[in-house]
Design an enzyme around this catalytic site. Structure first.
Site, PDB file in Angstrom:
ATOM      1  N   LEU A 147      46.999  45.549  44.368  1.00  0.00           N
ATOM      2  CA  LEU A 147      47.497  45.834  43.080  1.00  0.00           C
ATOM      3  C   LEU A 147      47.569  47.435  42.839  1.00  0.00           C
ATOM      4  CD1 LEU A 147      45.707  43.239  40.943  1.00  0.00           C
ATOM      5  CD2 LEU A 147      48.131  43.331  41.511  1.00  0.00           C
ATOM      6  N   ASP A 148      48.499  48.086  42.156  1.00  0.00           N
ATOM      7  CA  ASP A 148      48.618  49.223  41.936  1.00  0.00           C
ATOM      8  C   ASP A 148      47.596  49.839  41.097  1.00  0.00           C
ATOM      9  OD1 ASP A 148      51.242  49.241  43.270  1.00  0.00           O
ATOM     10  OD2 ASP A 148      52.375  48.937  41.427  1.00  0.00           O
ATOM     11  N   ARG A 149      47.147  51.145  41.135  1.00  0.00           N
ATOM     12  CA  ARG A 149      46.274  51.494  40.338  1.00  0.00           C
ATOM     13  C   ARG A 149      46.189  51.221  38.718  1.00  0.00           C
ATOM     14  NH1 ARG A 149      45.021  58.136  39.864  1.00  0.00           N
ATOM     15  NH2 ARG A 149      43.061  58.026  38.544  1.00  0.00           N
ATOM     16  N   THR A 151      47.822  48.761  37.592  1.00  0.00           N
ATOM     17  CA  THR A 151      48.145  47.140  37.278  1.00  0.00           C
ATOM     18  C   THR A 151      46.773  46.529  37.224  1.00  0.00           C
ATOM     19  OG1 THR A 151      50.273  47.298  38.421  1.00  0.00           O
ATOM     20  CG2 THR A 151      49.150  45.131  38.263  1.00  0.00           C
TER      21      THR A 151
END
Length: 280
Positions: A147-149, A151
């Site tokens: 997951l993105d930072r 997200t």
């Protein structure tokens, strides 16, 4: 079980004279019962090398075979490239020089908060998701996907290499649902464009479903997708001129955030593990 009727209606074999005379016994066969050869029994203390590597959470069994053939694995100090090679649990098995230990499979579900990156370490000193699950297990657990930072939402950790490969491979169509917050209301026309599929810079993308969140402003949207391409949900909306202000993964492979507060983790139940392994 009833006997087969395949012989019903057949004539007596011509090798019997008159049908009731027995064929003379062939002298080359002994009338004494033959002794069965001793069966080879598997040693419960031995395990195939590829399975040993998979159990240690390195990779799947098939991938382990590739690494074994390439000479990445040693057993008791000797490189092993033989397929099907078996090792004892007490053997010194090393992958790229690092000793492997058989571990019990563990499965941890995290409700990831913002400002944590999905990696095992970071050269820039940023906080990683590994900090959040450091007390979950003594074994080395790795995140399944990423997951993105910024997200938030569900992130699974495990040392089960086979399951990790299954859940991250596109062919298994693992279900992921995101709650998307936009800077502006999503027009109905743009919603239909997303439904029909978009052409992004790295190729076409389609979603499984997209809809407004019931009872919420039209800048909140639910998206179901199985693609694992980098930042794909954010890029879908950016392509249409929207900025994603908040992105939360609320369902992953049938797992939900129920009773799991942000920043907390829990062990999967036995049934949840069975469900994951039954994904086709």
């Amino acid at each position: 079980m009833a006997k087969s009727d395949n012989n019903k209606g057949r004539r007596p074999s011509k090798s019997f004279n008159g049908g009731d005379r027995k064929k003379p016994f062939d002298k080359k066969f002994s009338s004494k019962p033959r002794r069965n050869a001793p069966r080879k029994t598997s040693n419960p203390d031995e395990i195939r090398l590829n399975r040993y590597i998979a159990n240690a959470g390195i990779c799947s069994r098939r991938e382990a075979d590739t690494y074994i053939a390439a000479g990445n694995v040693t057993v008791n100090g000797k490189t092993v490239t033989e397929m099907g090679f078996k090792v004892k649990r007490s053997d010194d098995v090393r992958f790229d020089g690092k000793r492997l230990d058989l571990e019990k499979k563990e499965y941890i579900l995290l409700n990831k908060p913002k400002n944590f990156i999905t990696t095992t370490s970071d050269e820039k000193g940023r906080r990683t998701v590994m900090e959040l699950v450091s007390s979950a297990s003594k074994n080395r657990l790795l995140p399944v996907g990423r997951l993105d930072r910024n997200t938030t939402g569900l992130l699974l950790f495990t040392n089960d290499g086979d399951l990790t490969k299954k859940l991250t491979h596109p062919k298994h169509n693992v279900r992921k649902i995101y709650h998307v917050h936009l800077d502006n209301n999503l027009s109905l026309g743009d919603l239909h464009k997303i439904e029909a599929g978009l052409e992004l810079e790295d190729g076409a993308i389609t979603v499984d479903s997209v809809s407004y969140i019931q009872g919420a402003p039209k800048r909140e949207v639910g998206v179901e997708i199985h693609s694992g391409r980098n930042r794909i949900v954010r890029r879908i909306f950016e392509h249409l001129g929207y900025n994603v202000t908040k992105l939360d993964r609320v369902i992953f492979a049938g797992l939900t955030k129920k009773d799991l507060p942000r920043g907390h983790w829990r062990h999967l139940t036995e049934q949840e593990v069975v469900n994951l392994k039954n994904i086709k």
